[in-house]
Design an enzyme around this catalytic site. Structure first.
Site, PDB file in Angstrom:
ATOM      1  N   PHE A 374      37.732  38.498  62.142  1.00 40.43           N
ATOM      2  CA  PHE A 374      37.900  38.974  60.767  1.00 40.43           C
ATOM      3  C   PHE A 374      39.352  39.397  60.560  1.00 40.43           C
ATOM      4  O   PHE A 374      39.894  40.215  61.304  1.00 40.43           O
ATOM      5  CB  PHE A 374      36.975  40.169  60.501  1.00 40.43           C
ATOM      6  CG  PHE A 374      35.534  39.793  60.269  1.00 40.43           C
ATOM      7  CD1 PHE A 374      35.051  38.544  60.627  1.00 40.43           C
ATOM      8  CD2 PHE A 374      34.650  40.697  59.699  1.00 40.43           C
ATOM      9  CE1 PHE A 374      33.726  38.202  60.415  1.00 40.43           C
ATOM     10  CE2 PHE A 374      33.329  40.377  59.479  1.00 40.43           C
ATOM     11  CZ  PHE A 374      32.857  39.117  59.834  1.00 40.43           C
ATOM     12  N   GLU A 375      39.969  38.851  59.531  1.00 42.80           N
ATOM     13  CA  GLU A 375      41.366  39.139  59.219  1.00 42.80           C
ATOM     14  C   GLU A 375      41.482  39.533  57.749  1.00 42.80           C
ATOM     15  O   GLU A 375      40.483  39.676  57.048  1.00 42.80           O
ATOM     16  CB  GLU A 375      42.245  37.931  59.556  1.00 42.80           C
ATOM     17  CG  GLU A 375      42.178  37.503  61.022  1.00 42.80           C
ATOM     18  CD  GLU A 375      43.062  36.321  61.354  1.00 42.80           C
ATOM     19  OE1 GLU A 375      43.944  35.974  60.537  1.00 42.80           O
ATOM     20  OE2 GLU A 375      42.879  35.719  62.431  1.00 42.80           O
ATOM     21  N   GLY A 376      42.714  39.689  57.290  1.00 40.38           N
ATOM     22  CA  GLY A 376      42.943  39.982  55.881  1.00 40.38           C
ATOM     23  C   GLY A 376      42.240  41.237  55.425  1.00 40.38           C
ATOM     24  O   GLY A 376      42.417  42.315  55.979  1.00 40.38           O
TER      25      GLY A 376
END
Length: 589
Positions: A374-376
């Site tokens: 999971f990024e952003g």
């Protein structure tokens, strides 16, 4: 460029991240100073020349100190007990022209600032030093300066009359539920000894050994010991760590090579068929499963279309290649998220859709487990959600619930890995969520990692695409060299106090820890030359060749290994990552 992690994107990300970490938050890992933020509403604990607590301007909380030098420098100082031969980190937020931060008889630094700016330094005590004086001051007649959130980070010295520290503990017999310890006797008058895990007393004994029992199987613990008598308690010893027995054998080698395979898209590195992935790779993460919308929780894995990837194999050949890898003992996982795949499980319905859709992908391809990338803006913390042990933000709570459900569904052999960026993990040491005006995403992986620590197979933080990050030594570390990998990995192993929350994030077992880096110069910002990677591994595994850095978590002979973005990029560059690092990992003890 779709999911390319192009250098242009990386440059923007790094600049953004570097800007974020200069704002908000205070590191208070083990602050020895009294009244460090002047929240007593006075200068109590400090010897200040012409100083007073004021309510504006403040860095955090309700007060700061204001000093107007006249015929003096306006020195504001505090003396504390310290331990000999020990390195300490000092920092302060100051506002004025000029303002100095220093240690009497040691280093100092200064700045000229019209807004609160952090000054930092470190010093090492001498073999006989038991006190240190920390100070801030301005200059003769130069005008008012302000200081707030002053920190002296390190182990405290002893109380007068208290015994000296005992010998460092050694680990004895370890079972599934207990860890035995022994240590050298203190040289002073001793009533007994207290065994600490962090700040909690786990055992009190009169002799020089203890067994801590009632522990969870396959759990990691670190203990220090202090002697005490009627006058007080000695300084604590260094920590000794051990992991209880009962860990499930995942089938991974002691030191593993982990890589991402672009299975749903092509970019500058080209498409690589599953059957063409060399046997050197122990975990292959299929990139990426993505949601139908940011908040749907409905994850889809669509294999790269022929128009985009002319060499793409059929589904039948893809599955057959997965089975061949698994027959060799390799693990193949679906990775969820990535650069473009924002996943926010804001509702229980989204949580349930996540569980259902991810299970469908795992079942369809017969995969070994799941990687969370999971990024952003996938993870963040709502205002007031400051205890990583008991999170309340829905996107965090629902993700934890979903992962626990998946683990329970597939059982002990389910492989769970995570690939957060440093922004979401290590920056939690200085900044957590929105505390002090920081970005509300900083440190937001910590509650997920903590909640899943007993089910987590490998955490491989991305030591790339990163701005500078403060380590446990109180210094900023920069990506691209051995020092960055050493400092960032040591934080995960040793654990740390989470910003100004007062809660300590416990370190992970060494076999749960790897670190990630780009496979080649075109794969990401922060590429590290093989020789520097090997230097970092030697330090982390053997506590050898660490340069100026001292491992807080000690050597990690069972460190799991290396992760890279990506297998495709490594193939594009003639397998330089695999060829440089797989033999080195295999040769480690």
């Amino acid at each position: 460029m779709r999911r390319s992690r192009s250098l242009a994107f990386l440059a923007v990300l790094v600049l953004t991240f570097a800007g974020l970490i200069t704002g908000g938050g205070t590191a208070n890992a083990a602050n020895l100073l009294l009244n460090p933020g002047f929240e007593a509403g006075s200068t109590s604990g400090w010897a200040c020349a012409a100083g007073a607590a004021v309510t504006t301007p403040v860095r955090s909380g309700g007060y700061a100190v204001s000093v107007t030098p006249g015929s003096t420098t306006g020195k504001c100082a505090q003396t504390v007990s310290v331990q000999p031969n020990t390195t300490y980190a000092v920092s302060a937020w100051v506002n004025g022209n000029p303002v100095y931060l220093g240690v009497t008889g040691g280093p100092s630094t200064w700045t000229a600032a019209t807004a609160y700016t952090q000054l930092s330094l470190s010093f090492t005590t001498s073999s006989t030093q038991t006190t240190a004086e920390v100070y801030v001051h301005g200059w003769y007649g130069s005008g008012t300066f302000y200081a707030d959130d002053i920190s002296l980070d390190g182990p405290g010295g002893g109380t007068p009359g208290a015994p000296p520290a005992p010998g460092n503990p050694a680990v004895g017999t370890v079972t599934n539920s207990s860890i035995a310890l022994s240590w050298g006797a203190s040289a002073g008058t001793v009533t007994g000894y207290r065994v600490y895990e962090g700040g909690t007393v786990r055992a009190t004994v009169t002799g020089t050994s203890a067994t801590v029992s009632g522990l969870t199987a396959c759990s990691s613990h670190s203990y220090s010991v202090a002697a005490y008598n009627s006058a007080g308690e000695s300084p604590k010893t260094a920590e000794a760590g051990a992991t209880t027995g009962g860990c499930v054998d995942t089938g991974l080698p002691k030191h593993a090579l982990i890589g991402y395979l672009h299975a749903s898209f092509a970019n500058g590195s080209g498409y690589t068929r599953m059957a063409d992935v060399p046997a050197a790779w122990d975990i292959v993460n299929l990139a990426f499963g993505e949601p139908t919308s940011v908040t749907s929780g409905d994850i889809r894995f669509t294999r790269c279309p022929v128009a985009e990837c002319p060499a793409v194999e059929s589904d039948a050949d893809f599955v057959a290649a997965i089975r061949a890898k698994q027959a060799q003992g390799k693990k193949v996982l679906i990775s969820i998220g990535g650069q473009n795949g924002q996943v926010q499980l804001t509702t229980t319905a989204a949580r349930d859709a996540f569980v259902s859709s991810v299970s469908a992908i795992i079942d369809r391809y017969g995969l070994n487990g799941l990687d969370i990338d999971f990024e952003g803006h996938s993870l963040y913390l709502n205002s007031g959600d400051n205890d990583f042990r008991n999170p309340t933000t829905p996107v965090i709570v629902n993700l934890i619930s979903a992962l626990k459900t998946l683990k329970a569904r597939y059982g002990a052999g389910f492989v769970l890995t995570m690939a957060p960026e440093t922004f979401f993990v290590q920056t939690g040491y200085q900044y957590y969520g929105g505390l002090g005006g920081a970005d509300n995403r900083t440190g937001s992986y910590l509650p997920v990692i903590h909640a899943m620590r007993d089910a987590l197979t490998v955490l491989h933080v991305q030591d790339y695409n990163s701005g500078p990050v403060m380590g446990l030594d109180g210094q900023y570390h920069f990506m691209g060299g051995a020092d960055f990998h050493i400092a960032m990995t040591d934080m995960v192993k040793a654990g740390f106090t989470v910003a100004s929350t007062g809660f300590r994030f416990p370190g992970l077992r060494e076999d749960q820890i790897a670190f990630g880096l780009p496979a080649a110069v075109s794969a990401g910002n922060g590429h590290t030359a093989p020789a520097a990677v090997h230097a970092a591994l030697n330090c982390l595994v053997k506590n050898s060749g660490c340069g100026s850095y001292t491992l807080r978590g000690g050597a990690s002979p069972a460190l799991r290994g290396l992760m890279t973005w990506s297998i495709n990029w490594d193939r594009y560059y003639g397998w330089e990552f695999q060829n440089a690092h797989e033999p080195f990992l295999n040769a480690l003890p």
